[in-house]
Design an enzyme around this catalytic site. Structure first.
Site, PDB file in Angstrom:
ATOM      1  N   ARG A 163     -31.426 -81.860  80.150  1.00  0.00           N
ATOM      2  CA  ARG A 163     -30.118 -82.265  80.605  1.00  0.00           C
ATOM      3  C   ARG A 163     -29.510 -83.202  79.574  1.00  0.00           C
ATOM      4  O   ARG A 163     -30.216 -84.008  78.973  1.00  0.00           O
ATOM      5  CB  ARG A 163     -30.367 -83.040  81.897  1.00  0.00           C
ATOM      6  CG  ARG A 163     -29.273 -83.020  82.870  1.00  0.00           C
ATOM      7  CD  ARG A 163     -29.725 -83.781  84.114  1.00  0.00           C
ATOM      8  NE  ARG A 163     -28.533 -84.047  84.872  1.00  0.00           N
ATOM      9  CZ  ARG A 163     -27.973 -83.156  85.688  1.00  0.00           C
ATOM     10  NH1 ARG A 163     -28.549 -81.985  85.868  1.00  0.00           N
ATOM     11  NH2 ARG A 163     -26.865 -83.442  86.319  1.00  0.00           N
ATOM     12  N   GLU A 186     -21.636 -75.788  90.957  1.00  0.00           N
ATOM     13  CA  GLU A 186     -21.215 -75.958  92.335  1.00  0.00           C
ATOM     14  C   GLU A 186     -19.809 -76.554  92.293  1.00  0.00           C
ATOM     15  O   GLU A 186     -19.598 -77.582  91.658  1.00  0.00           O
ATOM     16  CB  GLU A 186     -22.178 -76.914  93.044  1.00  0.00           C
ATOM     17  CG  GLU A 186     -21.929 -76.960  94.522  1.00  0.00           C
ATOM     18  CD  GLU A 186     -22.796 -77.996  95.243  1.00  0.00           C
ATOM     19  OE1 GLU A 186     -23.689 -78.593  94.611  1.00  0.00           O
ATOM     20  OE2 GLU A 186     -22.543 -78.202  96.439  1.00  0.00           O
ATOM     21  N   LYS A 208     -21.628 -85.808  89.137  1.00  0.00           N
ATOM     22  CA  LYS A 208     -20.351 -85.595  89.806  1.00  0.00           C
ATOM     23  C   LYS A 208     -20.155 -86.590  90.932  1.00  0.00           C
ATOM     24  O   LYS A 208     -19.034 -87.005  91.209  1.00  0.00           O
ATOM     25  CB  LYS A 208     -20.270 -84.154  90.314  1.00  0.00           C
ATOM     26  CG  LYS A 208     -19.994 -83.172  89.178  1.00  0.00           C
ATOM     27  CD  LYS A 208     -19.919 -81.750  89.687  1.00  0.00           C
ATOM     28  CE  LYS A 208     -21.303 -81.217  89.966  1.00  0.00           C
ATOM     29  NZ  LYS A 208     -21.318 -79.796  90.300  1.00  0.00           N
TER      30      LYS A 208
HETATM   31  P1  ATP Z   1     -24.293 -83.234  88.608  1.00  0.00           P
HETATM   32  O1  ATP Z   1     -25.721 -83.628  88.904  1.00  0.00           O
HETATM   33  O2  ATP Z   1     -23.675 -83.869  87.441  1.00  0.00           O
HETATM   34  O3  ATP Z   1     -23.447 -83.304  89.823  1.00  0.00           O
HETATM   35  P2  ATP Z   1     -25.134 -80.565  88.890  1.00  0.00           P
HETATM   36  O4  ATP Z   1     -26.402 -80.269  88.210  1.00  0.00           O
HETATM   37  O5  ATP Z   1     -25.141 -80.743  90.366  1.00  0.00           O
HETATM   38  O6  ATP Z   1     -24.396 -81.734  88.166  1.00  0.00           O
HETATM   39  P3  ATP Z   1     -23.944 -78.001  88.878  1.00  0.00           P
HETATM   40  O7  ATP Z   1     -22.532 -77.764  89.194  1.00  0.00           O
HETATM   41  O8  ATP Z   1     -24.948 -77.533  89.806  1.00  0.00           O
HETATM   42  O9  ATP Z   1     -24.039 -79.514  88.560  1.00  0.00           O
HETATM   43  O10 ATP Z   1     -24.294 -77.509  87.405  1.00  0.00           O
HETATM   44  C1  ATP Z   1     -23.955 -76.268  86.862  1.00  0.00           C
HETATM   45  C2  ATP Z   1     -24.837 -76.007  85.694  1.00  0.00           C
HETATM   46  O11 ATP Z   1     -24.656 -77.005  84.710  1.00  0.00           O
HETATM   47  C3  ATP Z   1     -26.301 -76.024  86.097  1.00  0.00           C
HETATM   48  O12 ATP Z   1     -26.958 -74.944  85.487  1.00  0.00           O
HETATM   49  C4  ATP Z   1     -26.785 -77.340  85.574  1.00  0.00           C
HETATM   50  O13 ATP Z   1     -28.136 -77.243  85.237  1.00  0.00           O
HETATM   51  C5  ATP Z   1     -25.887 -77.564  84.355  1.00  0.00           C
HETATM   52  N1  ATP Z   1     -25.735 -78.998  84.106  1.00  0.00           N
HETATM   53  C6  ATP Z   1     -25.284 -79.947  84.950  1.00  0.00           C
HETATM   54  N2  ATP Z   1     -25.345 -81.169  84.385  1.00  0.00           N
HETATM   55  C7  ATP Z   1     -25.844 -80.995  83.149  1.00  0.00           C
HETATM   56  C8  ATP Z   1     -26.158 -81.864  82.069  1.00  0.00           C
HETATM   57  N3  ATP Z   1     -25.969 -83.174  82.148  1.00  0.00           N
HETATM   58  N4  ATP Z   1     -26.663 -81.327  80.927  1.00  0.00           N
HETATM   59  C9  ATP Z   1     -26.852 -80.004  80.831  1.00  0.00           C
HETATM   60  N5  ATP Z   1     -26.584 -79.138  81.804  1.00  0.00           N
HETATM   61  C10 ATP Z   1     -26.085 -79.602  82.961  1.00  0.00           C
END
Ligand code: ATP
Ligand code: MG
Length: 758
Positions: free
Chosen positions: A258, A31, A268
Site C-alpha cells: 500500500r 468502493e 477515505k
Molecule cells: P481506504 O482504506 O483509503 O479507504 P480502501 O482500501 O478501502 O481505501 P478501496 O476503494 O477498497 O479503498 O480501494 C480500491 C483499490 O485501491 C483496492 O484494490 C485497494 O487495494 C487499492 N488501494 C487503496 N488504497 C491504496 C493505497 N494506499 N495504496 C495502494 N493501493 C490502494
C-alpha cells in the site's frame, strides 16, 4: 513504464507463457464511499498499466456491497480520476450490485453442498466461539442445521423476514484454522437499508470475502491485484472459488504494498472527517491527497504517473517522502511551462530618471530549455518589486537591491537605489532609484556588475490577482487525525500583482512565477474579475531546508550562498552526471540531483563506485552522510576515503549490517577513520537475520503492549511501525529490519479476527 520488471509483471508474463490465460484481465475495484486518493492512483496505474502492457483489459468495478456509505457522487469522482490519469475502461464499467442475484445463487449452491450454514449466535457469542491465535475456536451449534433448514432460513433472510443481526450466513471451513480468517467466515449479513443502485430489493448483502472473488470470476479476471492487508483473505478467496468447483480458468489474488506518504492521511474515512469538519473546503481542496485535490491544485497526470512508476511495486509497506512527489511535478513543469513575473508582496519603485514607457521583448523560457516563445512586457517609470528584494541593512551574502548595491530587473535594466521613503512608523513605502540606460538586457554595454536579477511588474499595466499558497496539511510526519492539522496550511494573498500577458491566456494553464514557484489558475474560483492562482509547488524543497536549518543551528554557515528562491540551471557537466546517474545507474532523480550538482560529491561518488559497483547503496550514503560532512570540510580533511564507503556499502548489501547500524559505523569512521569492517567486528554490530532468534523478542514486545495490539487489531495499522521500532530497539538496532518487518506483520496479522469490510 520503467525498464525493470516488477514482480507482478513477472507473474503475468509467466502465466501468459505457460498458457494459463489467453488474455490478461485486471480490474480496479474501489468502493464508492469517498473520493479516490493517490494510493488509488497507484492501484489504477498498476491495474490499468499491466492490462495495457500485455494487451489485455482492465475493468472499472464499483465494489458497492455496503449500502449505507456509498453514493453516486463517489462513482463519478472515481471515473473522473481514472479518466484524468489517462486510462480508458471503454465499456467495461461494472457494479458488484449487478451481481447480487448471481451471488445469491452461488450462496445457495454452497448451502446445498453442505459448505455454508445460517448461524444465529449473537455477536458476542460468535466472538467467544472464534478462539484465539493459540487456541482453536468452537463451532456454533447452528452449524448442525440441515440443508433444508438453511435454505429456508437463507431465503427468508433475503425476503426481509428477520431483523438486522439476527442471522448470518457462514462458510463451513475450519474453526481451528491457523489463519483466523478461515474460521467459518461470514458470507452474508442482514441489512435493511436502501442501496443507491439496487434500491430496496435486498435485505441481505454479501461480505467482501464472498463478493470479491466471485465478481472477479464472473468478469473473467485473470489477476486480482490488491493491497497487502488482504493477504490473509487470500485463503478465503481460494476456498470459495475452489469449493464451488467453477469452470476454469479462475482468477488468482496477488498482493502489493500500500502506498503511504508522510505529512498526510490516506484513508477515505479520515479524508471524510477532514471534509465534514470543514478543515478543508471539500474533497477537491488542493491540500488533500485526493486526485481531485491534485487536479485542482495544478498537478499534471504525467507527474502522478511518474511518481507511481518511481516508487515501484514492492511487497513490503513503506512510507514515501512527499518530497518525492513534489520533485516529480517540479521536474515535469520545469521545461514545460512559461516563466512569467508576479509580485506577491509589492513595494513601489519610482525610476526618477526614466520618462515615458516602452515594451520589452521577453522570452518565456530560459536558454537551456528547448522551448521558444516571447511576450511583450510593458516597462515604465513606476514599477513594483518584491518587498524582500530590497534590504537596507543587508546580511552578508545578500545579492539583491540595497542602498549600495545595484540589481538587474529581469529582462530590463539595472537600477541603483537613490532614496528610501518611509512612513511615520518607519515602514518603507517606496524606493526612488535611477536606471542605467546602457544596461538593457541583451545589449548591456554599461559595464556595471550585479549579483542577481529580480522580478518586477509595471505599475500601470499590472493586474491584481489572488494567490493561494499551500503548505503541508499536517504538521506531523505521521499524523493521527484532525488534531495534527497544520494551522498555516493555506495562506491567501489578495493583492499580488502580475504582468498583463498572463491574464489574457486561456484557462487551464500552468506557469512558473519567476523565483516563486509553479502556479495554476484555480479551475473553480478563477474569474476575469478576480483571477485566482494556486501554488502547485515551490522551485525547490523549502520544507527540507526549514527542517535542516532547525537541526543544524549550531553549525557554521554554509560556504556557498544561494539566492533565495532561485534554482540555477545545471551546467553541461552537471547535466551529464545527472543523466548518467538516472538513466544508467537508475538513481532516484532527487538523489541524482544532489550528487550531480556538487562536483566534490560526484567525484567522491564515482570513485567509490569504481571500488564497488553498488550504485544505489553508495548513492544513498554519499548523498546523505558524506554530503553532510562535506558541508563543513573539504575532501582532503575527511578521515575516511571513498574506498571505505564502498566497503561500508558492501556490508549493507550483503546484509552483514542494517542501514541503521551503517549510520553508527559511519559516525565512527568520521572520527577514527578506521575501516568499517574493523568497526563492525570490534563493536559486535553484525546484523541478526535469523527468525528463530528474532521471534522471541517479537513475542515479548507483543506481550508487553496489549493496548497497542488491540488498537492495531482495531485497524490502526500504523502501529506496525511502533512494534518494529520496539523490536529493533530491544536488539540495539542489530536485528535485520526486513526480517523484523515481515515477522511482526505476520505475527500481528494472525491476531486479526474480523473481516476488514463487508
Ligand atoms: P481506504 O482504506 O483509503 O479507504 P480502501 O482500501 O478501502 O481505501 P478501496 O476503494 O477498497 O479503498 O480501494 C480500491 C483499490 O485501491 C483496492 O484494490 C485497494 O487495494 C487499492 N488501494 C487503496 N488504497 C491504496 C493505497 N494506499 N495504496 C495502494 N493501493 C490502494
Ligand atoms: Mg478500506
Amino acid at each position: 513504464m520503467s525498464e525493470s520488471k516488477d514482480f507482478l509483471r513477472s507473474i503475468v508474463e509467466e502465466d501468459l507463457k505457460s498458457g494459463k490465460y489467453r488474455e490478461i484481465v485486471t480490474r480496479f475495484p474501489p468502493e464508492p464511499n469517498g473520493f479516490p486518493h493517490i494510493g488509488h492512483a497507484k492501484s489504477i496505474a498498476i491495474n490499468f498499466g499491466i492490462a495495457r502492457d500485455y494487451h489485455g483489459h482492465c475493468n472499472l468495478r464499483m465494489d458497492d456491497t455496503n449500502p449505507t456509505t456509498e453514493d453516486t457522487k463517489y462513482v463519478e469522482a472515481l471515473k473522473d480520476a481514472v479518466d484524468w490519469l489517462g486510462f480508458d475502461w471503454g465499456e467495461r464499467v461494472y457494479f458488484t450490485s449487478d451481481y447480487f442475484p448471481k451471488l445469491y445463487d452461488y450462496a445457495v449452491k454452497l448451502i446445498k453442498m453442505g459448505k455454508a450454514y445460517v448461524d444465529s449466535l449473537n455477536e458476542e457469542e460468535m466472538r467467544a466461539h472464534r478462539g484465539t491465535v493459540t487456541e482453536a475456536g468452537k463451532r456454533s451449534i447452528f452449524a448442525e442445521r440441515s440443508v433444508e433448514e438453511n435454505l429456508d432460513l437463507f431465503e427468508r433472510m433475503k425476503n426481509g423476514e428477520f431483523k438486522d443481526g439476527s442471522h448470518v450466513l457462514r462458510a463451513k471451513i475450519d474453526m481451528s484454522a491457523a489463519n483466523m480468517k478461515m474460521r467459518d467466515p461470514l458470507l452474508y449479513r442482514i441489512r435493511h437499508a436502501h442501496h443507491f443502485r439496487a434500491g430496496d430489493t435486498w435485505s441481505i448483502y454479501p461480505m467482501y470475502d464472498f463478493a470479491h472473488c466471485l465478481s472477479d470470476y464472473i468478469e473473467g479476471i485473470s489477476h486480482s491485484l490488491c493491497t497487502l492487508e488482504f493477504e490473509n483473505n487470500r485463503d478465503i478467496y481460494d476456498w470459495v472459488l475452489d469449493t464451488l468447483d467453477l469452470e476454469p480458468p479462475r482468477p488468482y489474488q496477488y498482493e502489493f504494498a500500500r502506498l503511504g506518504i508522510n505529512y498526510t492521511v490516506m484513508s477515505k474515512r479520515k479524508l471524510l472527517e477532514l471534509v465534514e469538519s470543514g478543515q478543508v473546503s471539500g474533497w477537491d481542496d488542493p491540500r488533500l491527497p485526493t486526485i481531485a485535490g491534485y487536479k485542482r491544485r495544478g498537478y499534471t497526470p504525467e507527474s502522478i504517473l511518474t511518481f507511481c512508476d518511481q516508487i515501484g511495486i514492492a511487497k513490503a509497506n513503506s512510507m514515501v517522502d512527499v518530497a518525492q512527489l513534489e520533485f516529480c511535478i517540479r521536474d515535469d513543469l520545469n521545461t514545460k511551462v512559461p516563466r512569467v513575473m508576479c509580485v506577491l508582496d509589492p513595494l513601489k519603485i519610482t525610476i526618477e530618471n526614466y520618462e515615458g514607457s516602452e515594451i520589452l521583448d521577453a522570452s518565456y523560457y530560459p536558454e537551456d530549455v528547448p522551448k521558444e516563445g516571447t511576450r511583450k512586457l510593458p516597462f515604465s517609470k513606476e514599477i513594483y518589486i518584491e518587498r524582500d528584494d530590497f534590504n537596507e541593512n543587508p546580511p552578508k551574502g545578500y545579492f539583491r537591491l540595497t542602498p549600495e548595491q545595484p540589481v538587474r530587473l529581469k529582462h530590463g535594466y539595472i537600477i541603483s537605489c537613490k532614496e528610501v521613503i518611509k512612513d511615520a512608523q518607519g515602514e518603507i513605502v517606496e524606493i526612488k532609484v535611477h536606471y542605467h540606460p546602457e544596461s538593457k538586457s541583451g545589449s548591456d554595454s554599461s559595464g556595471i556588475k550585479v549579483k542577481s536579477a529580480i522580478h518586477w511588474v509595471s505599475a500601470a499595466e499590472a493586474k491584481r490577482v489572488e494567490v493561494r499558497l499551500y503548505d503541508r496539511l499536517f504538521k506531523e510526519e505521521t499524523p493521527e487525525g484532525l488534531e495534527d492539522v497544520n494551522p498555516d496550511s493555506l495562506k491567501i494573498i489578495k493583492n499580488a500583482l502580475i504582468e498583463p500577458s498572463v491574464i489574457t491566456q486561456k484557462p487551464d494553464e500552468r506557469f512558473q512565477f519567476e523565483r516563486q514557484g509553479y502556479f495554476y489558475a484555480d479551475p473553480v474560483d478563477y474569474s476575469e474579475e478576480t483571477p485566482v492562482f494556486n501554488k502547485i509547488v515551490g522551485l525547490k524543497d523549502s520544507w527540507g531546508k526549514k527542517k535542516k536549518k532547525r537541526s543544524e543551528t549550531a553549525k557554521p554557515q554554509a560556504k556557498k550562498v544561494q539566492i533565495d528562491g532561485e534554482v540555477a540551471a545545471m551546467s553541461a557537466q552537471e547535466q551529464a552526471h545527472f543523466d548518467r546517474y538516472t538513466a544508467e545507474l537508475e538513481l532516484n532523480p532527487e538523489v541524482a540531483n544532489t550528487l550531480a550538482r556538487d562536483a566534490q560529491l560526484s567525484t567522491f561518488y564515482d570513485e567509490a563506485l569504481r571500488a564497488n559497483h553498488s550504485p544505489v547503496t553508495i548513492a544513498n550514503i554519499v548523498s546523505n552522510e558524506v554530503a553532510r560532512e562535506l558541508k563543513e570540510n573539504q575532501v582532503a580533511a575527511l578521515q575516511f576515503s571513498a574506498a571505505q564507503i564502498a566497503q561500508l556499502a558492501e556490508m549493507i548489501d550483503d546484509e552483514t549490517i542494517s542501514s541503521k547500524i551503517a549510520k553508527r559505523v559511519f559516525e565512527e569512521m568520521v572520527i577514527s577513520g578506521e575501516d568499517p569492517k574493523q568497526i563492525v567486528e570490534s563493536k559486535g554490530l553484525i546484523q541478526i537475520s535469523d527468525p528463530v532468534k528474532i521471534a522471541p523478542i517479537i513475542d515479548e514486545v507483543i506481550a508487553k503492549n496489549p493496548d497497542n495490539v488491540a488498537k492495531f487489531l482495531a485497524g490502526n495499522t500504523k502501529l506496525l511501525g511502533f512494534f518494529v521500532g520496539q523490536v529493533l530497539k530491544n536488539t540495539g538496532g542489530k536485528a535485520n529490519p526486513k526480517v523484523v518487518n515481515e515477522l511482526v506483520a505476520k505475527k500481528l496479522n494472525e491476531h486479526i479476527p474480523e473481516p476488514e469490510r463487508c
